[in-house]
Scaffold this active site. Structure first.
Site, PDB file in Angstrom:
ATOM      1  N   GLU A 104     -10.701   8.311  22.402  1.00 35.91           N
ATOM      2  CA  GLU A 104     -11.555   7.268  21.816  1.00 35.91           C
ATOM      3  C   GLU A 104     -11.263   7.133  20.331  1.00 35.91           C
ATOM      4  OE1 GLU A 104     -13.206   4.745  22.166  1.00 35.91           O
ATOM      5  OE2 GLU A 104     -15.168   5.022  23.065  1.00 35.91           O
ATOM      6  N   ASP A 105     -11.540   5.955  19.789  1.00 37.19           N
ATOM      7  CA  ASP A 105     -11.373   5.732  18.353  1.00 37.19           C
ATOM      8  C   ASP A 105     -12.529   6.333  17.565  1.00 37.19           C
ATOM      9  OD1 ASP A 105     -13.142   3.947  19.494  1.00 37.19           O
ATOM     10  OD2 ASP A 105     -12.352   2.165  18.510  1.00 37.19           O
ATOM     11  N   ASP A 108     -20.071   6.577  18.018  1.00 33.20           N
ATOM     12  CA  ASP A 108     -21.093   6.010  17.141  1.00 33.20           C
ATOM     13  C   ASP A 108     -22.473   6.392  17.724  1.00 33.20           C
ATOM     14  OD1 ASP A 108     -22.295   4.305  15.249  1.00 33.20           O
ATOM     15  OD2 ASP A 108     -21.981   2.520  16.442  1.00 33.20           O
ATOM     16  N   PHE A 158     -19.733   0.496   8.657  1.00 35.45           N
ATOM     17  CA  PHE A 158     -18.887  -0.236   9.586  1.00 35.45           C
ATOM     18  C   PHE A 158     -17.435  -0.120   9.114  1.00 35.45           C
ATOM     19  CE2 PHE A 158     -16.730  -4.106  11.038  1.00 35.45           C
ATOM     20  CZ  PHE A 158     -16.823  -3.856  12.396  1.00 35.45           C
ATOM     21  N   ARG A 171      -7.212  -4.604  13.188  1.00 34.61           N
ATOM     22  CA  ARG A 171      -6.804  -3.460  14.021  1.00 34.61           C
ATOM     23  C   ARG A 171      -5.437  -2.931  13.604  1.00 34.61           C
ATOM     24  NH1 ARG A 171     -10.213  -3.317  18.544  1.00 34.61           N
ATOM     25  NH2 ARG A 171     -10.863  -5.328  19.322  1.00 34.61           N
TER      26      ARG A 171
END
Ligand code: IMP
Ligand code: MG
Length: 181
Positions: A104-105, A108, A158, A171
């Site tokens: 996963e990036d 959160d 963010f 991205r």
């Protein structure tokens, strides 16, 4: 490209390309210790956000790997998690008794990680399941869950770059940054 309300000129770099690349070497070594040396690993890249991290990470592995891609959306075009998970494509081969690594990036709220971990345990019955996330926004967690390994702990900002997007953009940046408010 349309005029963005968050232009690249406002972006502040949080994690440099060099910092990311050095971390990958360390993470890959730690991940490889989890799995038996002579066994293959099924890498599950969670699109779209993990595309850069996963592609760069696997280059360091000495194990034989198979790469699989699933797609989940939780942010839409917002800058806050919508708590509305959309499973767009969960097509996978039979992973029963296989060594699996979910890549996963960022974690959160934790909802995606919980969904994926449960899905793999209940549906796929892997021999070994581990979860790695490049970034960990611990302070934004809504449920209790931690990855087995992660690269960097980050504040509740963010972030964009290195796979993370704002309205589909950024991205492709080789670093991770944020827009000061
Ligand atoms: P969670 O389900 O709330 O833990 O969110 C997980 C997903 O939301 C991640 O896999 C990302 O794709 C996306 N996400 C979370 N934080 C950010 C961010 O700061 N920037 C861009 N995408 C994010
Ligand atoms: Mg993601």
């Amino acid at each position: 490209m349309p005029t963005l309300d968050k232009p690249l000129s406002d972006l502040k770099i949080l994690i440099t390309e060099q910092e990311i690349q050095s971390k990958l070497t360390v993470l890959a070594q730690e991940i490889e210790k989890i799995y038996p040396q002579d066994e293959e690993i099924y890498i599950i890249c969670v699109l779209k956000g993990s595309v850069m991290f996963c592609a760069d990470l696997v280059k360091h592995f000495k194990h034989n790997v198979q790469m699989e891609f699933i797609r989940i959306s939780s942010y839409g075009h917002e800058t806050k998690s919508t708590n509305n998970l959309q499973a767009i494509d969960l097509t996978l081969p039979n992973l029963q008794d296989k060594n699996v690594l979910i890549v996963e990036d960022i974690i959160d709220t934790g909802l995606t990680a919980r969904f994926l971990t449960d899905l793999f345990k209940i549906k796929h019955h892997p021999k070994k399941l581990a979860f790695v996330s490049l970034l960990n926004k611990k302070c934004a967690r809504q449920i209790e869950i931690e990855p087995d390994l992660y690269g960097f702990e980050v504040d509740d900002k963010f972030l964009v770059g290195y796979g993370l997007d704002y309205k589909g953009y950024y991205r492709n940046l080789p670093y991770i940054g944020y827009f000061p408010v």
